[in-house]
Design an enzyme around this catalytic site. Structure first.
Site, PDB file in Angstrom:
ATOM      1  N   HIS A 100       1.812  -2.600  10.133  1.00 32.96           N
ATOM      2  CA  HIS A 100       1.048  -1.496  10.583  1.00 32.96           C
ATOM      3  C   HIS A 100       0.636  -1.486  12.019  1.00 32.96           C
ATOM      4  O   HIS A 100       0.312  -2.444  12.479  1.00 32.96           O
ATOM      5  CB  HIS A 100      -0.015  -1.110   9.598  1.00 32.96           C
ATOM      6  N   GLU A 172       6.217   5.467  11.079  1.00 33.49           N
ATOM      7  CA  GLU A 172       5.058   5.866  11.470  1.00 33.49           C
ATOM      8  C   GLU A 172       5.084   6.005  13.150  1.00 33.49           C
ATOM      9  O   GLU A 172       4.653   4.907  13.942  1.00 33.49           O
ATOM     10  CB  GLU A 172       4.068   4.982  11.180  1.00 33.49           C
ATOM     11  N   GLY A 178      -3.724   8.225  13.386  1.00 40.21           N
ATOM     12  CA  GLY A 178      -4.959   8.025  13.630  1.00 40.21           C
ATOM     13  C   GLY A 178      -5.859   9.040  14.390  1.00 40.21           C
ATOM     14  O   GLY A 178      -5.113  10.144  14.657  1.00 40.21           O
TER      15      GLY A 178
HETATM   16  P1  PGA Z   1      -3.056   9.099   9.773  1.00 40.16           P
HETATM   17  O1  PGA Z   1      -2.961   7.344   9.502  1.00 40.16           O
HETATM   18  O2  PGA Z   1      -2.674   9.415   8.453  1.00 40.16           O
HETATM   19  O3  PGA Z   1      -4.799   8.671   9.806  1.00 40.16           O
HETATM   20  O4  PGA Z   1      -2.773   9.461  10.869  1.00 40.16           O
HETATM   21  C1  PGA Z   1      -1.612   7.016   9.006  1.00 40.16           C
HETATM   22  C2  PGA Z   1      -1.551   5.498   8.896  1.00 40.16           C
HETATM   23  O5  PGA Z   1      -2.078   4.904   9.598  1.00 40.16           O
HETATM   24  O6  PGA Z   1      -0.774   4.976   8.075  1.00 40.16           O
END
Ligand code: PGA
Length: 249
Positions: A100, A172, A178
């Site tokens: 991640h 991602e 985030g």
């Molecule tokens: P978010 O994060 O949906 O808060 O943008 C996704 C993730 O970090 O897996």
């Protein structure tokens, strides 16, 4: 019926209390395996803080639905604070996220993993027959070389790993993740990149993650190339989570 799409709630360092964790899981139960308008079922699981995992796994109903957010590079021994794949296996955990962007090396996380460590983590998981949910994604979309960047991440993270293995991918893009996210990726960007990933890994399922919430989850999940969603912030707030799941079914 076109099969199953996967929804993983990545709780990150949330919620503060186990009672809210249980509430989130109870909400998911209402939507588990439900058929969607897009003609597929949804399978929901939660990537929980490791501290909560053992407790939540005591409930047999949760088996298969609790996953980890990360796993150790080490197989066991004198490594304070680490959690081994073997420990996860013995608890009945079936999957862990690895790579991640928040656990990878970055200016915000100088001790984070490089691709080499991610590769070792995947190997440790596979040795214990645990699925790896490998996150990949570029820092900036503006750079036209994002496909090369993603290709390299895949090559390095999956080095010496048979492609038939238990590996789920999550695309991602870092700029979309985030609270500092610019925005979610557009449908065109998602289709473009996930289709590209599937040319390299045609047999693996690929989820999308990054600023998914109740306003865009359904549209993204209905994209044919998208096999599921990795949801961060919206997955650890009971109100937002219920709204998101209701929007899908
Ligand atoms: P978010 O994060 O949906 O808060 O943008 C996704 C993730 O970090 O897996």
């Amino acid at each position: 019926m076109q099969g199953t799409k996967y929804i993983i709630g990545n709780w990150k360092e949330n919620p503060d209390k186990i009672e809210i964790a249980e509430e989130l899981i109870n909400i998911s139960e209402k939507f588990q395996n439900k058929e969607t308008e897009g003609n597929f079922h949804i399978a929901i699981s939660h990537a929980v803080p490791a501290l909560f995992a053992g407790f939540l796994m005591k409930d047999e109903n949760n088996s298969g639905k609790i996953i980890l957010q990360d796993i150790s590079c080490f197989e066991g021994g004198s490594y304070t604070g680490e959690i081994s794949a073997k420990q996860a296996k013995n608890l009945g955990i079936l999957m862990s996220i690895v790579g991640h962007s928040e656990t990878r090396l970055s200016p915000k996380n100088p001790k984070g993993d490089e691709d080499t460590q991610v590769n070792i983590k995947i190997q440790n998981l596979l040795k214990e027959n645990i699925w790896a949910c490998l996150c990949i994604g570029e820092f900036k979309r503006k750079d036209l070389d994002y496909k090369e960047y993603i290709h390299n991440q895949i090559k390095n993270c999956l080095k010496d790993i048979p492609l038939t293995s238990k590996i789920l991918l999550a695309y991602e893009p870092i700029w979309a993740i985030g609270k500092d996210a610019e925005r979610a990726a557009t449908n065109e960007e998602i289709v473009d990149t996930i289709s590209f990933i599937k040319t390299i890994l045609p047999n693996n399922k690929v989820l999308y993650g990054g600023s998914v919430d109740e306003t865009n989850a359904r549209e993204i999940l209905n994209l044919e190339v998208v096999d599921g969603l990795l949801v961060g912030r919206a997955s650890s707030d009971p109100i937002k989570w219920e709204k998101l799941l209701s929007s899908l079914t």
